[in-house]
Write a protein that holds these residues in place. Sequence first.
Motif, short mmCIF file in Angstrom:
data_model
loop_
_atom_site.label_atom_id
_atom_site.label_comp_id
_atom_site.label_asym_id
_atom_site.label_seq_id
_atom_site.Cartn_x
_atom_site.Cartn_y
_atom_site.Cartn_z
N ALA A 1 0.13 -104.61 110.92
CA ALA A 1 0.53 -103.39 111.03
C ALA A 1 -0.67 -102.35 110.52
CB ALA A 1 2.04 -102.98 110.76
N PHE B 1 -3.77 -102.46 112.61
CA PHE B 1 -3.82 -101.61 113.84
C PHE B 1 -3.62 -100.11 113.36
CE2 PHE B 1 -3.97 -105.43 115.83
CZ PHE B 1 -4.56 -105.41 117.02
N PHE B 2 -2.91 -99.81 112.40
CA PHE B 2 -2.98 -98.38 112.01
C PHE B 2 -4.13 -97.82 111.90
CE2 PHE B 2 -2.81 -95.24 108.40
CZ PHE B 2 -2.12 -94.32 109.00
N PHE C 1 -5.71 -97.36 115.23
CA PHE C 1 -5.07 -96.42 115.95
C PHE C 1 -5.65 -94.79 115.26
CE2 PHE C 1 -1.05 -98.84 117.14
CZ PHE C 1 -1.42 -99.52 118.10
N TYR D 1 1.51 -94.98 112.33
CA TYR D 1 1.91 -96.10 111.41
C TYR D 1 3.29 -96.65 112.18
CZ TYR D 1 2.93 -99.03 107.57
OH TYR D 1 2.89 -100.13 106.80
N SER E 1 2.18 -98.67 114.85
CA SER E 1 1.58 -100.07 114.60
C SER E 1 2.43 -100.96 114.02
CB SER E 1 0.49 -99.75 113.69
OG SER E 1 0.99 -99.38 112.26
#
Length: 88
Positions: free
Chosen positions: A23, A26-27, A30, A58, A61
């Motif tokens: 997470a 990928f945050f 993003f 967040y 993600s």
Amino acid sequence: MRVESVNQVKVDKLKKVSEEFVANFFFQIFRKMYDTIPKSSLVPESFGEKWFRENLLYEYSKNAAKTDLKGLTESVYKYLGGKVYQKK
């Protein structure tokens, strides 16, 4: 009251850490993707908007790590856990 074994508690914690790692990774992706969008100075961005957007990204993600990126989360889990926690 359900009593879990120490090994099961470690497995659960390792799964959660793996999910959080994916997470957070990928945050960052993003956020970088959002930063590439051209912005206009017509309406200035407030602190509240920035805070809300960061939290929204967040949450996106975290949701992606639980659902769409489950395979990647499992791969991280297996890599971190080694052969100790892998299913036999």
